[in-house]
Write a protein that holds these residues in place. Structure first.
Motif, PDB file in Angstrom:
ATOM      1  N   ARG A  43      24.007 -13.384 -55.413  1.00 25.53           N
ATOM      2  CA  ARG A  43      25.426 -13.713 -55.247  1.00 25.53           C
ATOM      3  C   ARG A  43      25.691 -14.251 -53.842  1.00 25.53           C
ATOM      4  N   ALA A  44      25.018 -13.678 -52.850  1.00 28.19           N
ATOM      5  CA  ALA A  44      25.238 -14.070 -51.460  1.00 28.19           C
ATOM      6  C   ALA A  44      24.749 -15.484 -51.180  1.00 28.19           C
ATOM      7  N   HIS A  48      29.499 -12.864 -48.183  1.00 23.48           N
ATOM      8  CA  HIS A  48      29.303 -11.721 -49.081  1.00 23.48           C
ATOM      9  C   HIS A  48      28.669 -10.615 -48.246  1.00 23.48           C
ATOM     10  N   CYS A  99      27.257 -18.431 -50.720  1.00 23.41           N
ATOM     11  CA  CYS A  99      28.081 -18.564 -49.514  1.00 23.41           C
ATOM     12  C   CYS A  99      27.272 -18.315 -48.241  1.00 23.41           C
ATOM     13  N   GLU A 146      22.869  -8.790 -55.810  1.00 17.62           N
ATOM     14  CA  GLU A 146      23.803  -9.015 -54.700  1.00 17.62           C
ATOM     15  C   GLU A 146      23.287 -10.119 -53.768  1.00 17.62           C
TER      16      GLU A 146
END
Length: 245
Positions: A102-103, A40, A106, A99
């Motif tokens: 979300r990262a 990401h 991964c 964000e």
């Protein structure tokens, strides 16, 4: 190989000295523990933050270089300098936190970080995270790796007081005060000149981690005396492994 042997021996001995004197280790997060934005991409996050900010109406809040930065932290800092304490800054910080969360899904663990964390904990050294990332993202990542117990509750990340981000030593002071540790008994493990500056301001010895030569050069140029390109030798020193001959 013979000409490099004395240098390698000196580096190993320096690592031993750093490890032996450390009763507390303060870890930066994105870099030494993991590559948070491995998939990401941070570059895209920065673009998205800039585009969102420009849709909010105010013009001229960012310079051209800030608009083109690949680092979302630069965007946040720039806005915080020009609109300190405002609702727009809080909203942008919340977007960055989302964000970062979300990262986490991964993110890639830094090679040897997990066993190094577990080994340091096993030998009785206390660990803390001192980072400019959101503590929510830090906790989520550490939980996903089964490592949160090695650190919690000592997770000191970004707050709404953005003027306290590293290179300000605020998060290091928070960790040291909470753990009742003197600066000289701690070790800061970081991968950026801002980590080094924060450690110096807090009076904490510093070990630089650089996964590529560019980061190593930046750390050395900033004055870092000890830089490793891998955490593997640090793990070997901590375990007391004998060098392979």
């Amino acid at each position: 190989m013979t000409s490099n042997a004395p240098s390698a021996a000196r580096e190993t001995e320096q690592l031993r000295e750093l490890v032996a004197s450390a009763r507390v280790v303060l870890w930066d997060f994105d870099g030494p523990i993991c590559r948070l934005f491995a998939a990401h991409r941070a570059e895209q996050v920065a673009v998205d933050l800039v585009e969102w900010l420009e849709r909010q109406g105010p013009r001229g809040l960012l310079t051209e270089s800030e608009r083109e930065t690949p680092d979302p932290q630069v965007v946040l800092r720039a806005l915080a300098r020009r609109k300190p304490g405002g609702g727009l800054v809080a909203a942008l910080e919340e977007r960055l936190t989302r964000e970062e969360l979300r990262a986490v899904a991964c993110a890639l663990p830094t090679p040897y970080a997990d066993p190094l964390i577990r080994t340091w904990t096993a030998v009785g050294v206390r660990l803390a995270v001192t980072t400019n990332n959101s503590p929510c993202a830090v906790r989520a990542y550490l939980e996903s790796r089964g490592l949160v117990g090695c650190f919690a509750p000592h997770l000191y990340g970004r707050t709404r007081h953005l003027d306290h981000l590293k290179p300000h030593p605020h998060c290091l002071h928070r960790a040291l005060n909470a753990m009742g540790a003197a600066p000289a008994t701690a070790l800061m493990l970081g991968d950026a000149p801002s980590d080094l500056a924060a450690a110096r301001a807090a009076g904490v010895p510093f070990l630089g981690y650089a996964r590529h030569e560019g980061k190593a050069r930046a750390l050395r140029a900033a004055g870092a005396g000890h830089v490793v390109r891998s955490l593997e030798p640090l793990l070997h020193v901590l375990r007391g492994d004998r060098p392979v001959r």
